[in-house]
Design an enzyme around this catalytic site. Sequence first.
Site, PDB file in Angstrom:
ATOM      1  N   ASN A 115       0.836  -1.203   0.000  1.00  0.00           N
ATOM      2  CA  ASN A 115       0.000   0.000   0.000  1.00  0.00           C
ATOM      3  C   ASN A 115       0.867   1.248   0.000  1.00  0.00           C
ATOM      4  O   ASN A 115       1.956   1.269   0.562  1.00  0.00           O
ATOM      5  CB  ASN A 115      -0.973  -0.013   1.193  1.00  0.00           C
ATOM      6  CG  ASN A 115      -0.402   0.663   2.424  1.00  0.00           C
ATOM      7  OD1 ASN A 115      -0.456   1.896   2.547  1.00  0.00           O
ATOM      8  ND2 ASN A 115       0.193  -0.116   3.322  1.00  0.00           N
ATOM      9  N   PHE A 119      -1.555   8.195   4.233  1.00  0.00           N
ATOM     10  CA  PHE A 119      -2.367   8.827   5.286  1.00  0.00           C
ATOM     11  C   PHE A 119      -3.596   9.539   4.726  1.00  0.00           C
ATOM     12  O   PHE A 119      -3.811  10.726   4.965  1.00  0.00           O
ATOM     13  CB  PHE A 119      -1.539   9.853   6.090  1.00  0.00           C
ATOM     14  CG  PHE A 119      -0.500   9.270   7.012  1.00  0.00           C
ATOM     15  CD1 PHE A 119      -0.456   7.924   7.294  1.00  0.00           C
ATOM     16  CD2 PHE A 119       0.443  10.108   7.618  1.00  0.00           C
ATOM     17  CE1 PHE A 119       0.510   7.394   8.147  1.00  0.00           C
ATOM     18  CE2 PHE A 119       1.405   9.595   8.479  1.00  0.00           C
ATOM     19  CZ  PHE A 119       1.438   8.237   8.737  1.00  0.00           C
ATOM     20  N   SER A 179       5.511   5.173   8.652  1.00  0.00           N
ATOM     21  CA  SER A 179       4.881   4.898   7.361  1.00  0.00           C
ATOM     22  C   SER A 179       5.867   5.267   6.268  1.00  0.00           C
ATOM     23  O   SER A 179       6.480   6.339   6.316  1.00  0.00           O
ATOM     24  CB  SER A 179       3.613   5.727   7.196  1.00  0.00           C
ATOM     25  OG  SER A 179       3.250   5.745   5.832  1.00  0.00           O
ATOM     26  N   ASN A 181       5.074   6.065   3.318  1.00  0.00           N
ATOM     27  CA  ASN A 181       4.349   6.755   2.244  1.00  0.00           C
ATOM     28  C   ASN A 181       4.146   8.247   2.469  1.00  0.00           C
ATOM     29  O   ASN A 181       3.435   8.896   1.718  1.00  0.00           O
ATOM     30  CB  ASN A 181       2.994   6.077   2.039  1.00  0.00           C
ATOM     31  CG  ASN A 181       3.150   4.604   1.722  1.00  0.00           C
ATOM     32  OD1 ASN A 181       3.931   4.246   0.843  1.00  0.00           O
ATOM     33  ND2 ASN A 181       2.452   3.749   2.449  1.00  0.00           N
ATOM     34  N   THR A 182       4.740   8.783   3.533  1.00  0.00           N
ATOM     35  CA  THR A 182       4.716  10.234   3.746  1.00  0.00           C
ATOM     36  C   THR A 182       6.161  10.698   3.686  1.00  0.00           C
ATOM     37  O   THR A 182       6.972  10.300   4.533  1.00  0.00           O
ATOM     38  CB  THR A 182       4.079  10.579   5.113  1.00  0.00           C
ATOM     39  OG1 THR A 182       2.696  10.209   5.068  1.00  0.00           O
ATOM     40  CG2 THR A 182       4.185  12.059   5.438  1.00  0.00           C
ATOM     41  N   LYS A 221       5.638   3.678  17.039  1.00  0.00           N
ATOM     42  CA  LYS A 221       5.599   2.616  16.013  1.00  0.00           C
ATOM     43  C   LYS A 221       6.758   2.778  15.048  1.00  0.00           C
ATOM     44  O   LYS A 221       6.912   3.837  14.432  1.00  0.00           O
ATOM     45  CB  LYS A 221       4.264   2.647  15.268  1.00  0.00           C
ATOM     46  CG  LYS A 221       4.133   1.487  14.273  1.00  0.00           C
ATOM     47  CD  LYS A 221       2.703   1.265  13.862  1.00  0.00           C
ATOM     48  CE  LYS A 221       2.564   0.146  12.862  1.00  0.00           C
ATOM     49  NZ  LYS A 221       1.172  -0.083  12.463  1.00  0.00           N
ATOM     50  N   ASN A 250       5.924  -1.525  11.318  1.00  0.00           N
ATOM     51  CA  ASN A 250       5.109  -1.051  10.205  1.00  0.00           C
ATOM     52  C   ASN A 250       5.441  -1.889   8.960  1.00  0.00           C
ATOM     53  O   ASN A 250       6.127  -2.904   9.055  1.00  0.00           O
ATOM     54  CB  ASN A 250       5.399   0.441   9.968  1.00  0.00           C
ATOM     55  CG  ASN A 250       4.160   1.184   9.500  1.00  0.00           C
ATOM     56  OD1 ASN A 250       3.478   0.736   8.576  1.00  0.00           O
ATOM     57  ND2 ASN A 250       3.858   2.311  10.128  1.00  0.00           N
TER      58      ASN A 250
HETATM   59  C1  LIG Z   1      -3.616  -1.034   3.597  1.00  0.00           C
HETATM   60  C2  LIG Z   1      -2.798  -0.782   4.816  1.00  0.00           C
HETATM   61  C3  LIG Z   1      -2.858   0.446   5.438  1.00  0.00           C
HETATM   62  C4  LIG Z   1      -2.107   0.702   6.575  1.00  0.00           C
HETATM   63  N1  LIG Z   1      -2.203   1.908   7.192  1.00  0.00           N
HETATM   64  C5  LIG Z   1      -1.518   2.129   8.346  1.00  0.00           C
HETATM   65  C6  LIG Z   1      -1.670   3.351   9.040  1.00  0.00           C
HETATM   66  O1  LIG Z   1      -2.460   4.217   8.672  1.00  0.00           O
HETATM   67  N2  LIG Z   1      -0.921   3.531  10.162  1.00  0.00           N
HETATM   68  C7  LIG Z   1      -0.054   2.587  10.641  1.00  0.00           C
HETATM   69  O2  LIG Z   1       0.585   2.796  11.676  1.00  0.00           O
HETATM   70  N3  LIG Z   1       0.084   1.400  10.002  1.00  0.00           N
HETATM   71  C8  LIG Z   1      -0.627   1.157   8.874  1.00  0.00           C
HETATM   72  N4  LIG Z   1      -0.484  -0.039   8.233  1.00  0.00           N
HETATM   73  C9  LIG Z   1       0.480  -1.030   8.765  1.00  0.00           C
HETATM   74  C10 LIG Z   1      -0.165  -2.051   9.687  1.00  0.00           C
HETATM   75  O3  LIG Z   1      -0.694  -1.444  10.838  1.00  0.00           O
HETATM   76  C11 LIG Z   1       0.862  -3.120  10.109  1.00  0.00           C
HETATM   77  O4  LIG Z   1       1.891  -2.497  10.855  1.00  0.00           O
HETATM   78  C12 LIG Z   1       1.489  -3.827   8.925  1.00  0.00           C
HETATM   79  O5  LIG Z   1       0.549  -4.020   7.900  1.00  0.00           O
HETATM   80  C13 LIG Z   1       2.074  -5.192   9.298  1.00  0.00           C
HETATM   81  O6  LIG Z   1       1.086  -6.069   9.791  1.00  0.00           O
HETATM   82  P1  LIG Z   1       0.356  -7.195   8.885  1.00  0.00           P
HETATM   83  O7  LIG Z   1       1.447  -7.921   8.171  1.00  0.00           O
HETATM   84  O8  LIG Z   1      -0.406  -8.033   9.860  1.00  0.00           O
HETATM   85  O9  LIG Z   1      -0.537  -6.469   7.946  1.00  0.00           O
HETATM   86  C14 LIG Z   1      -1.247  -0.311   7.097  1.00  0.00           C
HETATM   87  C15 LIG Z   1      -1.197  -1.560   6.460  1.00  0.00           C
HETATM   88  C16 LIG Z   1      -1.958  -1.804   5.350  1.00  0.00           C
HETATM   89  C17 LIG Z   1      -1.895  -3.170   4.704  1.00  0.00           C
END
Ligand SMILES: Cc1cc2nc3c(=O)[nH]c(=O)nc-3n(C[C@H](O)[C@H](O)[C@H](O)COP(=O)(O)O)c2cc1C
Length: 362
Positions: A115, A119, A179, A181-182, A221, A250
């Site tokens: 992704n 934000f 993140s 992406n910022t 985080k 993350n």
């Molecule tokens: C589509 C998507 C959007 C995410 N948006 C955020 C976010 O806004 N803030 C954040 O701290 N992590 C965000 N994450 C990261 C997740 O919270 C997590 O740290 C990461 O996906 C690893 O866990 P997983 O493998 O179980 O998905 C996002 C992940 C995905 C897949």
Amino acid sequence: MYSLIRPLLFTLDAERSHDLTLDLLQTAYRTPGVATLVRRTYAGRIPALPVEVMGLRFPNPLGLAAGLDKEARCVAPLFDFGFGFLELGTVTPQPQPGNPKPRLFRLTRHAAIINRMGFNSSGLETFLGNLAAQPRHGLIGINLGKNKLTPDAQAIEDYLTGLRAVYANADYVTLNISSPNTPGLRALQDEAPLAALLTALKYEQALLARNHSRYVPIALKIAPDLDDAGIDAIARLLVERHVDAVIATNTTTMRPGLEHELKARETGGLSGRPLRTLSTQVIRRLYATLQGRIPIIGVGGISNADDAWEKLVAGADLIQLYTAFIYQGPGVVGNVVRGLAEKVRAYGATSLADALRRVRAA
Ligand SMILES: Cc1cc2nc3c(=O)[nH]c(=O)nc-3n(C[C@H](O)[C@H](O)[C@H](O)COP(=O)(O)O)c2cc1C
């Protein structure tokens, strides 16, 4: 049930299907009886597996990771699926659209997602309005970010604004500086800017705790893409500044095991199965310095009880998932918690903490 719906959802563009699912959940919850049915089907079948972390008592150690419910739209149903806690957000002070679409990609064969949402956020005001309009049956973490247009030099102000705004409504607050992406955000993980951020936020937390007569813990985080020296420096700062928890990790900008996957060339953060080992390594490294002085929330590629156990044994006190929820649906919550409860029983332990003490000491 989800196995019937998933093929349909997966024919749609990933973000469209995400939005549609949240819309459907919100609408379904207006129908009397639906909440009770969901609670009986999911949360009702999950054993109690209590853990105490950050001074809070969690009914079970599995939380929903940030990013799935960025606007606090589906709090009631998400609790009814049985999560021990929810992390909502990331929310930025002002509303912002995020990156241009498409910005969310499934790598189905690898049970992964890339992704670059950037934000997309309703902003604090709408977020808090949504939250206030719903019943809450559990612990809620609120994950804070900065607006893209806020200059890097003023990033701390955005986090302070967020902390002040959500303080009364959060059981814990997360500072998301990881993140990918910022632009510029991850530079806040460097030692000097991080020290400044933590000093300012801890000072504000102390003031707020006095004014509200309630202490709300702050978690940081971090990314999985730090080198060992970077992880060690962060761990030392966390101890020095008395940060209440660290969330690792993350998404990653790396593409482990996906070198030949065309879709893996999309820019953005990778989550799900290919992230699992990388994130566990960060947890292990953090734990080597922290030694239990500061709790770790482990996240990255957890899709079953064994994955969750791996993170706990590496040093995590709580765990979260996101991507496995997309691939497996709400049933994953019960599968993970039931599997962990079985492990605790198999060790002849009285609690999860007791089981982990024995395993880590062995
Ligand atoms: C589509 C998507 C959007 C995410 N948006 C955020 C976010 O806004 N803030 C954040 O701290 N992590 C965000 N994450 C990261 C997740 O919270 C997590 O740290 C990461 O996906 C690893 O866990 P997983 O493998 O179980 O998905 C996002 C992940 C995905 C897949």
